[in-house]
Design a protein around this motif. Sequence first.
Motif, PDB file in Angstrom:
ATOM      1  N   VAL A 137       0.907  -1.180   0.021  1.00 49.35           N
ATOM      2  CA  VAL A 137       0.138  -0.157   0.217  1.00 49.35           C
ATOM      3  C   VAL A 137       0.792   1.129  -0.138  1.00 49.35           C
ATOM      4  N   VAL A 138       0.863   2.010  -1.050  1.00 46.18           N
ATOM      5  CA  VAL A 138       1.580   3.012  -1.339  1.00 46.18           C
ATOM      6  C   VAL A 138       1.028   4.459  -0.816  1.00 46.18           C
ATOM      7  N   VAL A 139       1.609   5.216   0.028  1.00 49.22           N
ATOM      8  CA  VAL A 139       1.003   6.680   0.362  1.00 49.22           C
ATOM      9  C   VAL A 139       1.760   7.488  -0.495  1.00 49.22           C
ATOM     10  N   THR A 140       0.862   8.471  -1.092  1.00 44.55           N
ATOM     11  CA  THR A 140       1.453   9.485  -1.994  1.00 44.55           C
ATOM     12  C   THR A 140       0.400  10.548  -2.235  1.00 44.55           C
ATOM     13  N   GLY A 141       0.409  11.874  -1.723  1.00 44.26           N
ATOM     14  CA  GLY A 141      -0.513  12.789  -1.900  1.00 44.26           C
ATOM     15  C   GLY A 141      -0.707  12.970  -3.456  1.00 44.26           C
ATOM     16  N   SER A 142       0.057  12.913  -4.504  1.00 42.79           N
ATOM     17  CA  SER A 142       0.045  13.250  -5.740  1.00 42.79           C
ATOM     18  C   SER A 142      -0.255  12.167  -6.603  1.00 42.79           C
ATOM     19  N   ALA A 143      -0.271  11.121  -6.085  1.00 41.36           N
ATOM     20  CA  ALA A 143      -0.422   9.758  -7.080  1.00 41.36           C
ATOM     21  C   ALA A 143       0.722   9.555  -7.724  1.00 41.36           C
ATOM     22  N   ASN A 144       2.049   9.707  -7.116  1.00 40.25           N
ATOM     23  CA  ASN A 144       3.165   9.696  -7.834  1.00 40.25           C
ATOM     24  C   ASN A 144       3.926   8.396  -7.738  1.00 40.25           C
ATOM     25  N   VAL A 145       3.304   7.656  -8.468  1.00 43.12           N
ATOM     26  CA  VAL A 145       3.739   6.158  -8.624  1.00 43.12           C
ATOM     27  C   VAL A 145       3.941   5.729 -10.049  1.00 43.12           C
ATOM     28  N   ASP A 146       5.197   5.412 -10.469  1.00 46.77           N
ATOM     29  CA  ASP A 146       5.300   5.278 -11.883  1.00 46.77           C
ATOM     30  C   ASP A 146       4.500   3.659 -12.324  1.00 46.77           C
ATOM     31  N   PRO A 147       3.489   3.855 -13.248  1.00 47.47           N
ATOM     32  CA  PRO A 147       2.861   2.477 -13.475  1.00 47.47           C
ATOM     33  C   PRO A 147       3.597   1.242 -13.932  1.00 47.47           C
ATOM     34  N   THR A 148       4.941   1.780 -14.371  1.00 46.08           N
ATOM     35  CA  THR A 148       5.974   0.605 -15.007  1.00 46.08           C
ATOM     36  C   THR A 148       6.970   0.202 -13.809  1.00 46.08           C
ATOM     37  N   ALA A 149       6.684   0.780 -12.690  1.00 43.17           N
ATOM     38  CA  ALA A 149       7.868   0.363 -11.510  1.00 43.17           C
ATOM     39  C   ALA A 149       7.431  -0.987 -11.091  1.00 43.17           C
ATOM     40  N   ALA A 150       8.563  -1.780 -10.575  1.00 44.81           N
ATOM     41  CA  ALA A 150       8.561  -3.109 -10.023  1.00 44.81           C
ATOM     42  C   ALA A 150       7.174  -3.179  -9.237  1.00 44.81           C
ATOM     43  N   VAL A 151       6.930  -2.206  -8.383  1.00 46.34           N
ATOM     44  CA  VAL A 151       5.956  -2.441  -7.464  1.00 46.34           C
ATOM     45  C   VAL A 151       4.589  -2.730  -8.180  1.00 46.34           C
ATOM     46  N   VAL A 152       4.549  -2.314  -9.250  1.00 45.23           N
ATOM     47  CA  VAL A 152       3.013  -2.546 -10.025  1.00 45.23           C
ATOM     48  C   VAL A 152       3.458  -3.714 -11.007  1.00 45.23           C
ATOM     49  N   THR A 153       4.579  -3.863 -11.668  1.00 42.73           N
ATOM     50  CA  THR A 153       4.776  -4.861 -12.683  1.00 42.73           C
ATOM     51  C   THR A 153       5.322  -6.292 -12.039  1.00 42.73           C
ATOM     52  N   ASP A 154       6.024  -6.149 -11.078  1.00 43.11           N
ATOM     53  CA  ASP A 154       6.726  -7.321 -10.331  1.00 43.11           C
ATOM     54  C   ASP A 154       5.840  -7.574  -9.107  1.00 43.11           C
ATOM     55  N   ALA A 155       4.578  -7.891  -9.334  1.00 47.98           N
ATOM     56  CA  ALA A 155       3.722  -8.210  -8.001  1.00 47.98           C
ATOM     57  C   ALA A 155       2.766  -9.228  -8.255  1.00 47.98           C
ATOM     58  N   GLU A 156       2.742 -10.080  -7.497  1.00 45.88           N
ATOM     59  CA  GLU A 156       1.746 -11.224  -7.590  1.00 45.88           C
ATOM     60  C   GLU A 156       0.309 -10.457  -7.142  1.00 45.88           C
ATOM     61  N   VAL A 157       0.075  -9.447  -6.185  1.00 42.02           N
ATOM     62  CA  VAL A 157      -1.066  -8.753  -5.785  1.00 42.02           C
ATOM     63  C   VAL A 157      -0.782  -7.442  -6.192  1.00 42.02           C
ATOM     64  N   PRO A 158      -1.832  -6.871  -6.981  1.00 40.42           N
ATOM     65  CA  PRO A 158      -1.647  -5.364  -7.301  1.00 40.42           C
ATOM     66  C   PRO A 158      -1.531  -4.698  -6.096  1.00 40.42           C
ATOM     67  N   PRO A 159      -0.588  -3.600  -6.273  1.00 41.48           N
ATOM     68  CA  PRO A 159      -0.503  -2.605  -5.040  1.00 41.48           C
ATOM     69  C   PRO A 159      -1.952  -1.806  -5.077  1.00 41.48           C
ATOM     70  N   ILE A 160      -1.859  -1.125  -4.021  1.00 38.22           N
ATOM     71  CA  ILE A 160      -2.951  -0.014  -3.585  1.00 38.22           C
ATOM     72  C   ILE A 160      -2.296   1.098  -3.305  1.00 38.22           C
ATOM     73  N   VAL A 161      -2.854   2.207  -3.907  1.00 38.27           N
ATOM     74  CA  VAL A 161      -2.174   3.661  -3.697  1.00 38.27           C
ATOM     75  C   VAL A 161      -3.291   4.439  -3.090  1.00 38.27           C
ATOM     76  N   LEU A 162      -2.861   5.004  -1.801  1.00 41.27           N
ATOM     77  CA  LEU A 162      -3.592   6.009  -1.006  1.00 41.27           C
ATOM     78  C   LEU A 162      -3.273   7.278  -1.431  1.00 41.27           C
ATOM     79  N   THR A 163      -4.199   8.099  -1.862  1.00 36.72           N
ATOM     80  CA  THR A 163      -3.902   9.483  -2.329  1.00 36.72           C
ATOM     81  C   THR A 163      -4.932  10.363  -1.858  1.00 36.72           C
TER      82      THR A 163
END
Length: 249
Positions: free
Chosen positions: A109-135
């Motif tokens: 679960v990633v906390v970021t006020g500006s939804a600043n997570v790269d959709p191609t980052a490993a936390v998205v592409t290399d994860a059995e369970v999709p991440p959750i973003v709190l923004t």
Amino acid sequence: MQRIDNGTYLTVNSDDLVELYAYPTDPGTPWIRVNFVVSIDGAVSQDGVSGGLGTDADKTVFAALRGLADAVLVGSGTVSAENYGGVVVSDEVRAARVARGQQPVPPVVVVTGSANVDPTAAVVTDAEVPPIVLTTSDAPEDRVRALTDAGVTVVRGGETLSGHAVKSMLDELGLYRVLCEGGPGLFGSLLEADVVDELCITTSPTMAAGSAGRVSTSDSAVDRPMLPAHILVDDDGTMLVRWVSNRTS
């Protein structure tokens, strides 16, 4: 690894770790555990990443903590700096989680006020369970859209992401056993809101000096008394202490 108990050293195995770090049976509300590794002189990283301070004992407890959590909570800056991927658990841990009524693998679960997570980052592409973003409600629409298109669950709150807001959003998601892995800004905001239930701190047997920061930062100082729940030591000098909040002990 050994546990110090009234001056006696008791050998600790993997089953003991599960018992020592068990969450409350029925928290009812998110129980937020924070985990950090530091050097003897207080550095939170070496060469910009915490991994350089890790020892075998720290890695063993790190894996045990992740195996017990409903979710791994982390700030977007730490995701980027540490090149986060999804959580990976062994078949044994997966089976134990299912037996406890948990999902087989906890999401990040990633906390970021500006939804600043790269959709191609490993936390998205290399994860059995999709991440959750709190923004926030003000997060750029294009970023939110890019994340949802990549399979990420995006949860939008109010205009700010205070520690209280983060806990409330976790509650709404039904994530009660929470492992926060930083960074210092996120930890500081949780401390300011007094929603940190415990801190698991590993002291690596090394001195680091340099300009590395501390485990928590905030605009104002807070006073949050803690009590030691247990102390573990390893042959190489690594010390692992579980501190529990005075209000929850």
